[in-house]
Write a protein that holds these residues in place. Structure first.
Motif: not given
Length: 238
Positions: A119-134
């Motif tokens: 929470a708080g508008g931040a994320t970690f490297i794994g979820p962000l990588a999955r979101k972008l497909g990289i």
């Protein structure tokens, strides 16, 4: 002075230049070599006046260095080289237009990031990588290139990507898909950060478009002046 002969000051006055500037242009090959009087004074002709007009018309579209090379080639009779240099400038302008188009498309495709975990508008490297497909390794490479600047969680040492980091990663992803190199993307990302978001960039993009259009029009004016010079004086003696 014989009819049709011009002094350095005559060329200089037309364009608000100094006589030394005119002499420097001759020394640089922008103007053909001038004849000399018996006392060693330079004398110019209509050809020199036309060459100076062509050069000054070329500078706004091509830049001083390229305009100098164009005129030097023309004065040496290397017309094909002069035309090649002009073609290179036009190719660069086209590439700049394509870059602007890619940036505009990338910005339009960005969506405001959701508030992901944690929470708080931040994320970690794994979820962000999955979101972008990289891969996470790609995000780490982007971090090394300055495209994203995640903070480190003081307790775990994990990278934490803020909403702004997610935005930067999305923009970088779009431009990478468009074939742009990391070193080409980094300056844009810095501009996004400096502007404080995407919205302020709309004005910058309009200014960018206006500059490209002005450059294109300047190239047209330069081409017309150079064509007049070549048509009147190429392979002709004064």
């Amino acid at each position: 002075m014989p009819r049709g002969r011009l002094r350095p000051v005559d060329l200089a006055r037309e364009h608000g230049l100094s006589t030394q500037a005119v002499r420097n242009y001759e020394d640089a090959g922008i103007l053909p070599a001038a004849a000399r009087t018996e006392h060693g004074y330079r004398t110019y002709t209509g050809r020199h006046a036309s060459a100076l007009r062509a050069f000054l018309a070329l500078v706004p579209g091509h830049g001083h260095a390229t305009a100098t090379s164009i005129m030097r080639a023309a004065n040496e009779g290397a017309t094909e080289e002069a035309l090649r240099l002009i073609d290179e400038s036009h190719a660069q302008l086209l590439e700049d237009r394509r870059t602007l188009q890619a940036v505009e498309q990338a910005l339009r495709s960005l969506v405001p990031p959701r508030a992901p975990e944690p929470a708080g508008g931040a994320t970690f490297i794994g979820p962000l990588a999955r979101k972008l497909g990289i891969r996470p390794a790609t995000l780490r490479k982007w971090e090394q290139a300055g495209l994203v600047e995640p903070r480190r969680d003081p307790a775990t040492g994990y990278r934490v990507y803020s909403a702004a980091d997610v935005r930067d990663a999305q923009l970088a992803h779009q431009l990478r898909r468009g074939g742009y190199l990391l070193e080409q993307i980094a300056p844009l990302i810095r501009q996004v950060r400096t502007a404080g978001g995407l919205a302020p960039l709309e004005s910058a993009l309009r200014d960018w478009q206006a500059r490209l259009s002005a450059r294109g029009r300047a190239m047209l004016r330069g081409a017309a002046a150079l064509d007049a010079y070549l048509d009147a004086y190429l392979d002709r003696a004064d």
